[in-house]
Motif scaffolding. Structure first.
Motif, mmCIF file in Angstrom:
data_model
loop_
_atom_site.group_PDB
_atom_site.id
_atom_site.type_symbol
_atom_site.label_atom_id
_atom_site.label_comp_id
_atom_site.label_asym_id
_atom_site.label_seq_id
_atom_site.Cartn_x
_atom_site.Cartn_y
_atom_site.Cartn_z
ATOM 1 N N HIS A 1 5.483 28.619 10.540
ATOM 2 C CA HIS A 1 4.311 28.968 11.341
ATOM 3 C C HIS A 1 3.204 29.364 10.384
ATOM 4 O O HIS A 1 3.063 30.528 10.030
ATOM 5 C CB HIS A 1 4.656 30.124 12.291
ATOM 6 N N LYS A 2 2.451 28.361 9.957
ATOM 7 C CA LYS A 2 1.415 28.580 8.950
ATOM 8 C C LYS A 2 0.052 28.677 9.605
ATOM 9 O O LYS A 2 -0.769 29.489 9.211
ATOM 10 C CB LYS A 2 1.461 27.425 7.944
ATOM 11 N N TYR A 3 -0.216 27.815 10.577
ATOM 12 C CA TYR A 3 -1.503 27.798 11.262
ATOM 13 C C TYR A 3 -1.301 28.313 12.672
ATOM 14 O O TYR A 3 -0.372 27.884 13.365
ATOM 15 C CB TYR A 3 -2.075 26.375 11.274
ATOM 16 N N MET B 1 -5.905 18.148 0.953
ATOM 17 C CA MET B 1 -4.790 18.766 0.209
ATOM 18 C C MET B 1 -4.121 19.805 1.087
ATOM 19 O O MET B 1 -4.779 20.756 1.497
ATOM 20 C CB MET B 1 -5.329 19.517 -1.019
ATOM 21 N N SER B 2 -2.820 19.658 1.371
ATOM 22 C CA SER B 2 -2.091 20.705 2.092
ATOM 23 C C SER B 2 -1.636 21.746 1.072
ATOM 24 O O SER B 2 -0.535 21.658 0.536
ATOM 25 C CB SER B 2 -0.889 20.121 2.818
ATOM 26 N N ALA B 3 -2.506 22.708 0.814
ATOM 27 C CA ALA B 3 -2.244 23.692 -0.232
ATOM 28 C C ALA B 3 -1.849 25.026 0.399
ATOM 29 O O ALA B 3 -1.827 25.154 1.626
ATOM 30 C CB ALA B 3 -3.493 23.837 -1.088
ATOM 31 N N GLY C 1 -4.315 26.461 2.923
ATOM 32 C CA GLY C 1 -4.605 25.589 4.062
ATOM 33 C C GLY C 1 -4.887 24.171 3.627
ATOM 34 O O GLY C 1 -4.639 23.799 2.483
ATOM 35 N N LYS C 2 -5.394 23.383 4.582
ATOM 36 C CA LYS C 2 -5.732 21.987 4.284
ATOM 37 C C LYS C 2 -7.173 21.924 3.818
ATOM 38 O O LYS C 2 -8.091 22.192 4.582
ATOM 39 C CB LYS C 2 -5.553 21.136 5.536
ATOM 40 N N VAL C 3 -7.338 21.546 2.554
ATOM 41 C CA VAL C 3 -8.661 21.514 1.944
ATOM 42 C C VAL C 3 -9.115 20.066 1.807
ATOM 43 O O VAL C 3 -8.414 19.241 1.216
ATOM 44 C CB VAL C 3 -8.643 22.182 0.550
ATOM 45 N N ILE D 1 -9.982 22.192 6.561
ATOM 46 C CA ILE D 1 -9.740 21.540 7.846
ATOM 47 C C ILE D 1 -8.833 22.445 8.674
ATOM 48 O O ILE D 1 -8.941 22.530 9.890
ATOM 49 C CB ILE D 1 -9.040 20.180 7.621
ATOM 50 N N GLN D 2 -7.913 23.097 7.980
ATOM 51 C CA GLN D 2 -6.954 24.018 8.584
ATOM 52 C C GLN D 2 -6.821 25.153 7.598
ATOM 53 O O GLN D 2 -6.920 24.933 6.390
ATOM 54 C CB GLN D 2 -5.573 23.365 8.731
ATOM 55 N N ALA D 3 -6.576 26.374 8.083
ATOM 56 C CA ALA D 3 -6.397 27.477 7.147
ATOM 57 C C ALA D 3 -5.487 28.532 7.753
ATOM 58 O O ALA D 3 -5.457 28.731 8.966
ATOM 59 C CB ALA D 3 -7.741 28.094 6.778
#
Ligand SMILES: *Cc1c(COP(=O)(O)O)cnc(C)c1O
Length: 447
Positions: free
Chosen positions: A142-144, A375-377, A380-382, A401-403
């Motif tokens: 559960h990251k986002y 980049m899924s870092a 988040g997604k950069v 895009i996602q964090a």
């Protein structure tokens, strides 16, 4: 006559309908077919003790162009290459294989090499696994805030393995590296305690390696949860085994399950991994795609940009155009993650951006649903938005895009231009002394 057919598996196989896996024990025969000399074949077998190898009859007979092997992109997509690992590691293991050393000795040498390859990037083991009533939930990430990743225990393999797989560590018998869950009730309880989760993403491995009856046990309980807006299935099955939706014995049942998700008022997002346009060509893929879409499911497509496999803008342009024709929605172009033989596959960010842009600018707006290079870092997604010059300084423009921290989503930031940078941690902030995500990295709240 029926009896004779039933008793003749070879005949069934010859029309390509029955799934048949090829593993490391078929490797020598297959690399010989690619025309490789014995020394090179042994080196490749050495690589395959470290990294997982698995392919199947459809990939071998329908997708690979053997006249172009070993340079053929689909061959490179599934077959290990001797230069994927440091030469001294390959030589040491090849020597063990040549001497017919005991299996445990080979496995110990392979394990040592794996540990040097950053097997779990982006803090996956420490940062993303939630706890519920003080118990960690293995097989769940559960990251986002709004999305929960679920790794069903029975979905932890694939119809074939990609050489660049970022989850490679799960497939090589490193027991403590595995992530998998089979507790559907616990999943349901967690979701009820987390009403902010609106999307459950089944991943693996490949969620579509499961038969219909197994997948149904995971999906059905979610249909009653009003908070769930979408169920996603991460899969490469359309590329590696499209028969799953056409001729497999439970194909029709699987499609019925998809329809039930849609009838329950949820978006069924079939997240299809396509690496190369060749994977979209066989008529059986197009038939499978049509049958999936007939259920009301939406096929969205994604893949990483991989050196020597799809690192040309024409490849992506062709792929997005063909996906559009087939009714699919281009979704993400990823940057290859910092794990496994990353040095081998990495495309520098500056070059990835050029490839993305040169494809993106040529397609219609309907294909421009795609985002990237992403980049899924860890934070988040950069997304790399571009290279710009600001007051004489050349910089990368980026955004999340996602964090992990939702406040960061959609906010632009800058990094110093570096033509060699391949990942977020190669970048240095520009016009600031730190990146916006470097203040704090909140870990998602748990149960
Ligand atoms: C990519 C990803 C998701 C899904 O993100 P979207 O931007 O909604 O597609 C969820 N969890 C993790 C860990 C991811 O890497």
């Amino acid at each position: 006559m029926t009896l004779v057919n039933d008793a003749a598996p070879a005949a069934v196989r010859s029309d390509g309908r029955k799934f048949r896996a090829y593993t490391a024990k078929h490797l020598d025969e297959l690399t010989a077919r690619a025309g490789l000399p014995s020394g090179q074949r042994l080196a490749i077998q050495a690589v395959a003790t470290v990294l997982p190898f698995r392919t199947n009859s459809y990939v071998v007979e329908e997708l690979i162009d053997w006249s172009a092997a070993p340079d053929d992109p689909i061959y490179r997509l599934v077959f290990p290459q001797e230069d994927m690992l440091p030469a001294e590691d390959v030589a040491r293991i090849a020597d063990l294989l040549r001497r017919k050393a005991p299996r445990t000795e080979v496995e110990m040498a392979a394990h040592a090499v794996r540990m040097k390859l950053n097997p779990h990037p982006a803090g996956q083991l420490q940062l993303n696994i939630p706890t519920f009533h003080d118990q960690p939930m293995p097989g769940v990430q559960h990251k986002y805030r709004e999305t929960l990743l679920f790794f069903p225990k029975q979905g932890q393999t694939c119809h074939a393995y990609c050489t660049y797989c970022f989850r490679w560590a799960q497939f090589v018998g490193e027991p403590d590296l595995k992530m998998a869950a089979d507790d559907v009730e616990q999943l349901q309880r967690y979701l009820l305690a987390h009403p902010e989760v609106t999307s459950v993403l089944f991943t693996g491995g490949d969620a579509m390696i499961m038969g219909e009856s197994v997948l149904r046990r995971y999906i059905e309980p979610l249909l009653a949860l009003d908070q769930i807006e979408s169920i996603r299935i991460g899969t490469k099955s359309l590329a590696y085994w499209p028969q799953k939706f056409v001729t497999d014995p439970d194909a029709d049942d699987m499609l019925r399950l998809f329809s039930e998700v849609v009838k329950a008022g949820k978006n069924l997002a079939f997240m299809a991994h396509f690496t190369h346009p060749r994977e979209l060509e066989p008529p059986v893929v197009q038939e499978a795609s049509r049958r999936i879409q007939d259920t009301g499911a939406i096929i969205r497509t994604q893949a990483p940009l991989i050196r020597t496999i799809n690192d040309a803008s024409e490849v992506w342009e062709t792929m997005w155009r063909q996906q559009l024709r087939l009714g699919m929605v281009p979704y993400y172009l990823f940057v290859e993650r910092d794990t496994g033989p990353q040095d081998y596959f990495a495309v520098p960010l500056a070059q990835a951006y050029e490839i993305f842009r040169n494809a993106y600018k040529n397609v219609s707006g309907l294909c421009r649903t795609v985002r990237g290079p992403s980049m899924s870092a860890t934070p988040g997604k950069v997304c790399v938005d571009g290279v710009v010059e600001v007051f004489g300084e050349k910089v990368f423009a980026l955004h999340f895009i996602q964090a992990r921290d939702p406040e960061l989503v959609g906010k632009p930031f800058f990094a110093k231009y570096d033509p060699a940078a391949v990942w977020l941690d190669d970048l240095k902030p520009a016009f600031a002394d730190r990146f916006p995500f470097e203040t704090s990295i909140p870990v998602p709240a748990d149960g």
